[in-house]
Design a protein around this motif. Structure first.
Motif, short mmCIF file in Angstrom:
data_model
loop_
_atom_site.label_atom_id
_atom_site.label_comp_id
_atom_site.label_asym_id
_atom_site.label_seq_id
_atom_site.Cartn_x
_atom_site.Cartn_y
_atom_site.Cartn_z
N ARG A 180 50.82 33.64 30.76
CA ARG A 180 49.94 32.57 30.28
C ARG A 180 49.05 33.09 29.16
N VAL A 181 48.69 34.36 29.23
CA VAL A 181 47.96 35.03 28.14
C VAL A 181 48.58 36.40 27.98
N LYS A 182 48.32 37.04 26.85
CA LYS A 182 48.88 38.37 26.66
C LYS A 182 47.85 39.44 27.00
N ARG A 183 46.62 39.24 26.52
CA ARG A 183 45.57 40.23 26.75
C ARG A 183 44.42 39.58 27.51
N GLY A 184 43.58 40.42 28.12
CA GLY A 184 42.47 39.85 28.89
C GLY A 184 41.18 40.62 28.70
N PHE A 185 40.08 39.89 28.90
CA PHE A 185 38.75 40.51 28.87
C PHE A 185 37.96 39.94 30.04
N ALA A 186 37.55 40.82 30.96
CA ALA A 186 36.81 40.38 32.14
C ALA A 186 35.36 40.83 32.01
N ALA A 187 34.47 39.87 31.74
CA ALA A 187 33.04 40.19 31.63
C ALA A 187 32.43 40.01 33.01
N VAL A 188 32.54 41.05 33.83
CA VAL A 188 32.12 40.93 35.23
C VAL A 188 30.96 41.88 35.53
N ARG A 189 30.26 41.60 36.60
CA ARG A 189 29.34 42.52 37.21
C ARG A 189 29.25 42.19 38.69
N PRO A 190 28.94 43.11 39.58
CA PRO A 190 28.64 44.52 39.28
C PRO A 190 29.84 45.25 38.69
N PRO A 191 29.55 46.34 37.92
CA PRO A 191 30.64 47.16 37.40
C PRO A 191 31.33 47.92 38.53
N GLY A 192 32.38 48.70 38.21
CA GLY A 192 33.16 49.26 39.30
C GLY A 192 33.59 50.71 39.21
N HIS A 193 33.60 51.32 38.00
CA HIS A 193 34.37 52.57 37.88
C HIS A 193 33.75 53.78 38.57
N HIS A 194 32.47 53.69 38.99
CA HIS A 194 31.90 54.79 39.78
C HIS A 194 32.13 54.62 41.28
N ALA A 195 32.57 53.45 41.71
CA ALA A 195 32.72 53.21 43.15
C ALA A 195 33.93 53.96 43.68
N GLU A 196 33.68 54.84 44.64
CA GLU A 196 34.75 55.65 45.25
C GLU A 196 35.26 54.93 46.50
N PRO A 197 36.37 55.42 47.06
CA PRO A 197 36.90 54.73 48.25
C PRO A 197 35.85 54.54 49.35
N GLY A 198 35.02 55.55 49.59
CA GLY A 198 34.09 55.46 50.72
C GLY A 198 32.64 55.24 50.36
N ARG A 199 32.32 55.05 49.09
CA ARG A 199 30.91 54.82 48.74
C ARG A 199 30.76 54.18 47.36
N GLY A 200 29.72 53.34 47.27
CA GLY A 200 29.34 52.81 45.97
C GLY A 200 28.32 53.73 45.35
N MET A 201 28.28 53.78 44.03
CA MET A 201 27.26 54.59 43.35
C MET A 201 27.20 54.16 41.89
N GLY A 202 26.17 54.64 41.19
CA GLY A 202 26.08 54.37 39.75
C GLY A 202 26.17 52.89 39.41
#
Ligand SMILES: [Zn+2]
Length: 418
Positions: A180-202
């Motif tokens: 339906r689209v080729k590329r995407g942009f997700a303007a979301v929060r909370p962010p995610g890349h510091h969240a580890e399997p067993g804990r949230g952080m940063g």
């Protein structure tokens, strides 16, 4: 135009709207879209209608009049403001409002497709996170303020909002994988890349991008996902989720030393995953051209060798030169060039399938300016952007010392690196 023409166009518009809205008669909807295109100049809301048409997979597959114009899907939702509502925090709702303010410009009408997010289910969160941790976050629902750690708090609606951020990534991946689209942009929060399997952080609760990669595996049987993390901080959560697998090539470019302290050159993955974690630690002060060189001379060859089916980009706006939490020197134009180059790499290796997901970035102005450039490039980069990009990447400039170190370490896993 004559009155009779105008009235005929109105009639076609009404019929087309009904056909498209019903979504049960693909042939009719396709014919209606074709009719709309024939009378295109006569209908004021053609862009809106084409946006609706693009959300109908049957119509889109059979009849896509201008694929480039409809190739960007965007998620941005007022509900993302509910996380940390009413308390002072750097990771504030102003960050998503900055993107919404860009999209309110009428110039964006018809240039992208707004995709509606759905919340991720607890079972889906468990693809990356431990049951204990999911239960801990779920238990914060309804409580005015809970601290997960010194930086990371939740408020009453944070659990639901964090599930919506994850689900937004799923919804956009559906739109991309269903063409339906080729590329995407997700303007979301909370962010995610510091969240580890067993804990949230940063500031991160659930790892939106890691869960997106798992969703691609579970829902679509995707075998290889490439993650190119361009937040100024190391994507430790994503690295932790995929450290021992070759099904995700997780690359992070970040300021080092810096938060969270991981992301050293020697962290390369383990077991089956050895060589499939790539860290590019950089001292502060790197600018547009440095990041473009890393993409051109490291990310592009790795993508060629790995052949991912989809590229996911945890996209922090904290490389911006005036960001409050990092000390890089990337301009808004630089973000546009970075996005254009990544989109071009995706076009070369995986049919253009690429999804940017907002991570950090702590200036509303920076997010607005850089976010606009990123979305413009994902939509359709201007000839001026492409021209600058080709000039920079064709130069084969003197390599960054930091890049040479990465290549030295990873050459044994990736002979394509020279
Ligand atoms: Zn960051």
């Amino acid at each position: 135009r004559s009155d009779s023409e105008t009235s005929e166009h109105r009639q076609i518009e009404t019929m087309a709207r009904a056909a498209l809205a019903s979504r049960v008669h693909p042939t009719l909807a396709t014919a209606a879209t074709a009719a709309l295109m024939r009378v295109r100049r006569g209908i004021s809301e053609i862009d809106h209608l084409m946006g609706v048409a693009a959300q109908n997979p049957e119509v889109c597959r059979v009849f896509n009049p201008d694929p480039a114009a409809l190739s960007l899907g965007v998620v941005c939702d007022e509900r993302f403001a509910r996380h940390l509502q009413g308390i002072f925090h750097m990771e504030s709702s102003r960050r998503c409002e900055a993107i919404l303010s860009v999209l309110q410009d009428p110039a964006w009408e018809g240039r992208m497709v707004r995709v509606a997010p759905r919340p991720a289910a607890p079972e889906e969160l468990a693809w990356v996170h431990t049951p204990d941790y999911i239960a801990r976050v779920a238990a914060t629902a309804g409580h005015p303020l809970t601290s997960m750690d010194v930086d990371t708090q939740t408020t009453a609606d944070s659990y639901d909002t964090a599930r919506l951020a994850v689900g937004a990534v799923f919804s956009l991946l559906d739109a991309i994988l269903e063409d339906r689209v080729k590329r995407g942009f997700a303007a979301v929060r909370p962010p995610g890349h510091h969240a580890e399997p067993g804990r949230g952080m940063g500031f991160c609760i659930f790892n939106n991008v890691a869960l997106g990669a798992r969703y691609l595996q579970e829902r679509y049987g995707v075998k290889r996902v490439m993650v190119v993390d361009i937040d100024a901080h190391h994507g430790n959560g994503t690295q932790a989720a995929f450290y021992e697998t070759d099904a995700v090539l997780a690359l992070s470019i970040h300021q080092f030393p810096g938060f969270p302290g991981t992301g050293r050159l020697g962290e390369v993955g383990a077991g089956r995953g050895e060589g499939y974690t790539v860290n590019v630690p950089l001292h502060k002060g790197h600018a547009d051209r440095d990041f473009l060189c890393i993409l051109q001379f490291l990310v592009r060859p790795l993508a060629r060798a790995y052949q991912p089916e989809v590229i996911l980009v945890p996209c922090g706006f904290d490389l911006w030169l005036h960001d409050r939490l990092a000390e890089m020197r990337v301009t808004a134009e630089g973000y546009g060039l970075i996005a254009a180059l990544l989109a071009e790499i995706a076009t070369e290796v995986c049919g253009g399938r690429i999804l940017f997901v907002m991570e950090g970035g702590y200036s509303a102005e920076g997010i607005r300016e850089c976010g606009m450039k990123v979305m413009e490039s994902l939509c359709r980069p201007s000839p001026a952007v492409l021209d600058r990009l080709y000039r920079i990447t064709a130069e084969n400039p003197e390599r960054l010392p930091a890049l040479n170190k990465v290549i030295q370490i990873h050459r044994k896993y990736w002979p394509i690196l020279k």
